[in-house]
Design a protein around this motif. Structure first.
Motif, PDB file in Angstrom:
ATOM      1  N   LEU A 164       0.825  -1.205   0.000  1.00  0.00           N
ATOM      2  CA  LEU A 164       0.000   0.000   0.000  1.00  0.00           C
ATOM      3  C   LEU A 164       0.855   1.248   0.000  1.00  0.00           C
ATOM      4  O   LEU A 164       1.974   1.243   0.517  1.00  0.00           O
ATOM      5  CB  LEU A 164      -0.836   0.098   1.279  1.00  0.00           C
ATOM      6  N   PHE A 165       0.285   2.302  -0.520  1.00  0.00           N
ATOM      7  CA  PHE A 165       0.738   3.643  -0.214  1.00  0.00           C
ATOM      8  C   PHE A 165      -0.389   4.256   0.595  1.00  0.00           C
ATOM      9  O   PHE A 165      -1.567   4.119   0.242  1.00  0.00           O
ATOM     10  CB  PHE A 165       0.996   4.462  -1.479  1.00  0.00           C
ATOM     11  N   ALA A 166      -0.047   4.911   1.692  1.00  0.00           N
ATOM     12  CA  ALA A 166      -1.037   5.578   2.534  1.00  0.00           C
ATOM     13  C   ALA A 166      -0.691   7.057   2.600  1.00  0.00           C
ATOM     14  O   ALA A 166       0.457   7.418   2.873  1.00  0.00           O
ATOM     15  CB  ALA A 166      -1.037   4.977   3.933  1.00  0.00           C
ATOM     16  N   VAL A 167      -1.673   7.892   2.327  1.00  0.00           N
ATOM     17  CA  VAL A 167      -1.508   9.339   2.474  1.00  0.00           C
ATOM     18  C   VAL A 167      -2.259   9.701   3.746  1.00  0.00           C
ATOM     19  O   VAL A 167      -3.488   9.648   3.800  1.00  0.00           O
ATOM     20  CB  VAL A 167      -2.059  10.109   1.259  1.00  0.00           C
ATOM     21  N   ASP A 168      -1.492  10.016   4.791  1.00  0.00           N
ATOM     22  CA  ASP A 168      -2.024  10.193   6.135  1.00  0.00           C
ATOM     23  C   ASP A 168      -1.501  11.498   6.720  1.00  0.00           C
ATOM     24  O   ASP A 168      -0.296  11.635   6.957  1.00  0.00           O
ATOM     25  CB  ASP A 168      -1.595   8.992   6.988  1.00  0.00           C
ATOM     26  N   LYS A 169      -2.389  12.444   6.943  1.00  0.00           N
ATOM     27  CA  LYS A 169      -2.034  13.757   7.521  1.00  0.00           C
ATOM     28  C   LYS A 169      -0.897  14.425   6.754  1.00  0.00           C
ATOM     29  O   LYS A 169       0.041  14.951   7.329  1.00  0.00           O
ATOM     30  CB  LYS A 169      -1.676  13.604   8.993  1.00  0.00           C
TER      31      LYS A 169
END
Length: 94
Positions: free
Chosen positions: A70-75
């Motif tokens: 996954l790539f997660a875009v978080d804050k």
């Protein structure tokens, strides 16, 4: 194979929409971007394992061997994540 392009400067993400099983194309209309809990996830791998990997990200880890990345875009930060038997859940800041 999933193709993901990320323009960090402008915050743009592009991803292909094909799913396949071996050499058989299942669909060219799959949405590989998921939003949960205010986090945007872009996944590649098997659909079931992508969902499990998202759960691990949100819930703080797991130890199953998953066929997913996954790539997660978080804050405002971007993370590359996965999970395997040897290391459990892992994530690296991009």
């Amino acid at each position: 194979m999933t193709t993901i392009a990320f323009n960090y400067k402008d915050g743009e993400i592009a991803v292909d929409s094909r799913t396949s099983c071996g050499s058989t194309i299942i669909t060219d209309n799959c949405n590989k971007i998921t939003k949960r809990n205010g986090i945007t996830f872009i996944g590649c791998g098997t659909v079931v394992d992508i969902e499990k990997c998202i759960d691990s990200y949100i819930n703080g880890g797991g130890d199953d061997n998953l066929d997913a990345t996954l790539f997660a875009v978080d804050k405002g930060e971007v993370w590359r994540c996965g999970q395997n038997e040897d290391n459990g859940f892992w994530r690296n800041k991009c």
